[in-house]
Design a protein around this motif. Structure first.
Motif, short mmCIF file in Angstrom:
data_model
loop_
_atom_site.label_atom_id
_atom_site.label_comp_id
_atom_site.label_asym_id
_atom_site.label_seq_id
_atom_site.Cartn_x
_atom_site.Cartn_y
_atom_site.Cartn_z
N GLN A 197 0.82 -1.21 0.00
CA GLN A 197 0.00 0.00 0.00
C GLN A 197 0.85 1.26 0.00
OE1 GLN A 197 -3.31 -0.19 2.58
NE2 GLN A 197 -3.60 2.00 2.64
N THR A 198 1.88 1.30 0.87
CA THR A 198 2.69 2.52 0.97
C THR A 198 3.68 2.65 -0.19
OG1 THR A 198 4.20 1.36 2.44
CG2 THR A 198 2.53 2.73 3.47
N ALA A 199 4.23 1.51 -0.63
CA ALA A 199 5.28 1.58 -1.66
C ALA A 199 4.72 1.67 -3.07
CB ALA A 199 6.20 0.37 -1.55
N SER B 3 -0.29 3.43 -3.06
CA SER B 3 -0.52 4.85 -2.75
C SER B 3 0.00 5.75 -3.86
CB SER B 3 0.16 5.23 -1.44
OG SER B 3 -0.52 4.63 -0.37
N ARG B 4 0.90 5.23 -4.68
CA ARG B 4 1.45 6.03 -5.79
C ARG B 4 0.64 5.87 -7.06
NH1 ARG B 4 8.00 5.48 -5.47
NH2 ARG B 4 8.23 5.60 -3.24
N ASN C 153 -7.56 11.56 -6.85
CA ASN C 153 -6.68 11.69 -5.69
C ASN C 153 -6.94 10.61 -4.64
OD1 ASN C 153 -6.95 14.87 -6.61
ND2 ASN C 153 -4.94 14.31 -5.89
N THR D 24 -6.93 6.76 -3.06
CA THR D 24 -6.05 5.59 -3.09
C THR D 24 -6.75 4.41 -2.44
OG1 THR D 24 -5.03 6.33 -1.04
CG2 THR D 24 -3.88 6.87 -3.08
N SER E 108 1.54 6.54 8.95
CA SER E 108 0.70 7.63 8.46
C SER E 108 0.81 8.88 9.33
CB SER E 108 -0.76 7.17 8.43
OG SER E 108 -1.59 8.22 8.02
N GLN F 116 -13.24 7.42 5.53
CA GLN F 116 -12.71 8.64 4.91
C GLN F 116 -13.41 9.88 5.46
OE1 GLN F 116 -10.09 8.44 3.39
NE2 GLN F 116 -9.96 6.77 1.94
N PHE G 35 -11.78 10.57 8.75
CA PHE G 35 -10.47 11.20 8.56
C PHE G 35 -10.62 12.64 8.10
CE2 PHE G 35 -6.84 8.27 8.88
CZ PHE G 35 -7.52 7.16 9.32
N SER H 147 -13.16 17.17 -1.48
CA SER H 147 -12.74 15.97 -0.75
C SER H 147 -13.61 14.78 -1.13
CB SER H 147 -12.83 16.21 0.76
OG SER H 147 -11.99 17.27 1.13
N TYR I 72 -12.98 14.11 -5.17
CA TYR I 72 -11.63 13.75 -5.61
C TYR I 72 -10.98 12.68 -4.75
CZ TYR I 72 -11.98 18.05 -8.35
OH TYR I 72 -12.38 19.02 -9.23
N ILE I 73 -11.46 12.48 -3.54
CA ILE I 73 -10.79 11.51 -2.66
C ILE I 73 -11.72 10.38 -2.23
CG2 ILE I 73 -9.74 11.22 -0.38
CD1 ILE I 73 -8.35 13.85 -0.75
N ILE I 74 -12.85 10.74 -1.63
CA ILE I 74 -13.68 9.70 -1.01
C ILE I 74 -14.28 8.76 -2.07
CG2 ILE I 74 -15.72 9.29 0.42
CD1 ILE I 74 -15.06 11.90 1.89
#
Lengths: 281, 168
Positions: B17-19, B22-23, B28, B30, B67, B112, B115, B132, B135-137
């Protein structure tokens, strides 16, 4: 059994015949005579020879096809290996170019001391833009240190463990840095956003902002050294009744392609909180 | 045994997830691989209650470690999601794939939003609600739903391996 007796006259006849043949041959008459006799033989031999060559080619060609297939497979394997090597070398070359660019940048600013670090991850929360580096406090990384690339400012160290550090990127919504434009010295604050876009805000109306102006850190606030490139002004928003004007800024750093960064280790952020007067005091 | 397997799965999941994941954002948003793993694990019939909660705690702490958001926020959000999901699951004869997708969609929305509220009101980060959400949720929810079924199959096989069921 008694061998036949050869007479002298017989030998003489033979010699005469031989001499006659030699004479005919040297005079050219014999070749015409022999040509008529050997022509069919030569034609026959040519036909047999051509058929033999065809049959031989047909028989040996099948074994050659198998050999060619094997050779082709071997060549394909070799080509695949070479392509793999080319890709690896191109990747190495790209990394080397990246390191050379960082090295050139570091050499151009000899006053600063740098720690090079690899970006190994990104914050799992999509609201904030933070990355994780592979160097930590055991390598001399401390909180608040500025992080840059040869292109410009990346962010600042937000948290540190022994072997890793988390960096708050410039385009994170909770990031803010004091800036000024290169040509017009218009001062303002650059902030990030959830979309990753940068906005330069708090620029007083009397200052001139133009698309194409370079945006640099001003050094105010003591969190960053001055004159670190952040980006370029793209569009300016100015309203007559507003206190400030703002501008969208195109970041100099591509945050999606971050791989290697430099941490400025000899810059200590200034703690100015005690100098800010508290309410009621 | 399931704790060791869980630790391995969640550690690998966090690294992925992080490596990597997430990229690779969608707009926006993930993917939250740990959330999907935890929900898929909670929906299995085999694991006992404590096993589900150990996985939940481990996943939340692992994510909270890397995080910017504090780890208790991950623990609280995951705990609420798993608690509600287990309650729903107990009322059903057999958990269906529909529950997996529904659970992941609602869990993403809940987490989300939590957060968002935390960043907006505790950290006072200027996050526009409309942007938000769009673009994100929503993109995060779509990504989570895309990853849901493959992860579910892996977790289902693991659960059957760890807790073999007798055929009736």
């Amino acid at each position: 059994m008694k061998p036949p007796k050869i007479h002298t006259w017989q030998i003489g006849v033979l010699l005469l015949l031989m001499a006659g043949m030699i004479t005919l041959s040297m005079s050219g008459y014999l070749s015409e005579m022999l040509g008529g006799a050997t022509g069919p033989l030569v034609s026959l031999q040519s036909w047999v020879s051509s058929r033999f060559v065809r049959i031989y080619t047909f028989v040996t060609a099948s074994s050659d096809v198998i050999g060619l297939v094997q050779q082709n497979e071997a060549l394909e394997r070799e080509v695949a290996n070479l392509q793999k090597q080319v890709i690896e070398m191109e990747e190495d070359l790209r990394e080397a170019q990246l390191y050379y660019a960082l090295l050139d940048f570091a050499r151009s600013k000899p006053d600063n001391q740098y720690i090079a670090a690899l970006v190994i991850g990104k914050d799992p929360s999509p609201f904030m833009n933070y990355v994780i580096l592979d160097h930590g406090s055991s390598d001399g990384v401390r909180m608040g240190m500025p992080v840059i690339t040869e292109k410009g400012l990346v962010g600042r160290v937000d948290a540190v463990t022994a072997n890793a550090a988390r960096v708050q990127l410039v385009n994170s919504p909770d990031f803010a840095v004091n800036v000024q434009t290169q040509n017009t010295n218009a001062e303002g604050v650059v902030t990030g956003s959830i979309t990753g876009a940068l906005v330069m805000d708090m620029v007083i109306q009397t200052m001139t902002l133009q698309p194409g102006d370079l945006v640099l850190t001003s050094g105010l606030g003591g969190n960053f050294p001055s004159n670190l490139l952040i980006g370029e002004v793209r569009t300016v928003t100015r309203q007559e009744n507003a206190l400030f004007q703002s501008a969208s800024v195109q970041s100099a750093v591509d945050f999606r392609q971050l791989e290697v960064v430099l941490i400025i280790r000899n810059f200590q952020p200034v703690e100015i909180d005690p100098l800010i007067p508290q309410e009621g005091s | 045994m399931s704790v060791i397997i869980g630790l391995a799965y969640l550690s690998v999941g966090m690294m992925l997830q992080t490596a990597i994941l997430s990229r690779i954002p969608l707009i926006n948003g993930t993917v939250d691989l740990i959330l999907i793993v935890l929900i898929a694990w909670a929906l299995q019939d085999g694991p006992e209650e404590w096993e589900v909660w150990v996985w939940t705690l481990v996943g939340a702490v692992l994510l909270g470690f890397v995080s910017k958001a504090p780890w208790p926020l991950y623990v609280i959000s995951y705990a609420i999601i798993i608690l509600l999901l287990r309650q729903v699951q107990k009322k059903m004869w057999k958990a269906s794939v529909l529950l997996l997708f529904l659970g992941i969609a609602l869990a993403t929305l809940f987490q989300q939003s939590l957060f968002y509220g935390f960043y907006r009101f505790v950290y006072t980060v200027p996050l526009p609600l409309n942007e938000s959400f769009l673009y994100i949720i929503v993109p995060s929810m779509v990504l989570n739903l895309l990853f849901a079924f493959p992860v579910y199959l892996v977790i289902k096989d693991t659960a059957e391996w760890l807790h073999p069921q007798e055929d009736v």
